[in-house]
Motif scaffolding. Structure first.
Motif, PDB file in Angstrom:
ATOM      1  N   THR A 155       0.427  -5.519   4.868  1.00 12.41           N
ATOM      2  CA  THR A 155      -0.708  -5.074   4.077  1.00 12.41           C
ATOM      3  C   THR A 155      -2.013  -5.356   4.825  1.00 12.41           C
ATOM      4  O   THR A 155      -2.149  -6.397   5.475  1.00 12.41           O
ATOM      5  CB  THR A 155      -0.721  -5.812   2.717  1.00 12.41           C
ATOM      6  OG1 THR A 155       0.515  -5.561   2.043  1.00 12.41           O
ATOM      7  CG2 THR A 155      -1.871  -5.361   1.834  1.00 12.41           C
ATOM      8  N   GLU A 188       0.821  -1.208   0.000  1.00 18.45           N
ATOM      9  CA  GLU A 188       0.000   0.000   0.000  1.00 18.45           C
ATOM     10  C   GLU A 188       0.859   1.263   0.000  1.00 18.45           C
ATOM     11  O   GLU A 188       1.831   1.368   0.738  1.00 18.45           O
ATOM     12  CB  GLU A 188      -0.901   0.023   1.248  1.00 18.45           C
ATOM     13  CG  GLU A 188      -1.909  -1.094   1.273  1.00 18.45           C
ATOM     14  CD  GLU A 188      -2.149  -1.623   2.681  1.00 18.45           C
ATOM     15  OE1 GLU A 188      -3.298  -1.608   3.118  1.00 18.45           O
ATOM     16  OE2 GLU A 188      -1.188  -2.045   3.330  1.00 18.45           O
ATOM     17  N   THR A 201       0.027   4.027   1.170  1.00 19.63           N
ATOM     18  CA  THR A 201      -0.203   4.805   2.400  1.00 19.63           C
ATOM     19  C   THR A 201       0.763   4.424   3.517  1.00 19.63           C
ATOM     20  O   THR A 201       0.861   5.124   4.516  1.00 19.63           O
ATOM     21  CB  THR A 201      -1.640   4.584   2.906  1.00 19.63           C
ATOM     22  OG1 THR A 201      -1.888   3.169   2.994  1.00 19.63           O
ATOM     23  CG2 THR A 201      -2.653   5.213   1.975  1.00 19.63           C
TER      24      THR A 201
END
Length: 219
Positions: A155, A119, A121
């Protein structure tokens, strides 16, 4: 189940060599004190100002861990008391921690955050970047910062095999880096949703929030 009961359950369940970091961000002091009275002494926050305020208000034998992304201009607010910074991701940040810790004549322990999730983020550095930091002349000259291990976040997925693969990669990296470094002791991986997999993969520090304190209210 009460916060105290959950703390006692975790302490009974976890192996003796695993540290439970109770992630108390956004939670009121009353909740932290309930956990404290049940024997919890290590708490994790992700906002420096909030951690600073809780440090002022709560018992002084609490060990405070900074688990969130750290902005360099905020380091000065925690340098006098923070026990462990989990998410170090640059040499610039280490330099700032060194500078601020020196003012308090103390050594601050840190973990390098390795990016193991896909990800965007998620923060973190590559294994090569971590090696560059560890082997740098700049870090070698620091006397108020000590890198004591690695941290990683898997994740967010229902796919246990993927989580296990990411944690196993971090454990292998940790073991590889540890060969040359006596200071490497901590592998911080695993949160409320995946800590059991993390423990199977060799984690010795888990960061648990919602499974202890319930869901967070960000309003």
């Amino acid at each position: 189940m009460s916060i105290a009961d959950k703390i006692k359950e975790f302490h009974a369940e976890l192996p003796a060599d695993v540290t439970l970091v109770a992630i108390s961000k956004t939670k009121p002091n009353e909740d932290l004190m309930e956990a404290y009275k049940a024997g919890q002494r290590v708490f994790g926050e992700n906002k420096i100002q909030e951690m600073e305020q809780k440090h002022e208000d709560l018992p002084k034998d609490i060990k405070w861990h900074m688990v969130g992304h750290v902005q360099r201009n905020k380091v000065k607010y925690m340098a006098g008391f923070v026990d462990l910074i989990h998410a170090v991701d640059s040499l610039k940040l280490l330099k700032e921690i060194e500078k601020q810790a020196k003012k308090h004549d103390r050594t601050v322990e840190c973990l390098l955050q390795i990016k193991i999730a896909e990800e965007d983020t998620k923060y973190g550095i590559t294994v090569d970047e971590a090696k560059t930091i560890l082997n740098s002349e700049t870090y070698g000259k620091m006397s108020h910062v000590k890198i004591v291990g690695l941290m990683g976040m898997a994740t967010l997925t229902e796919n246990d095999a993927k989580i296990r693969q990411e944690f196993s990669f971090l454990k292998t990296t940790f073991d590889d880096l540890k060969k040359d470094r006596e200071s490497f002791e901590i592998l911080s991986m695993g949160m409320s949703g995946d800590y059991k997999i993390a423990l199977e993969c060799g984690s010795n520090m888990i960061r648990v929030g919602s499974s202890i304190f319930g869901e967070r209210n960000y309003n």
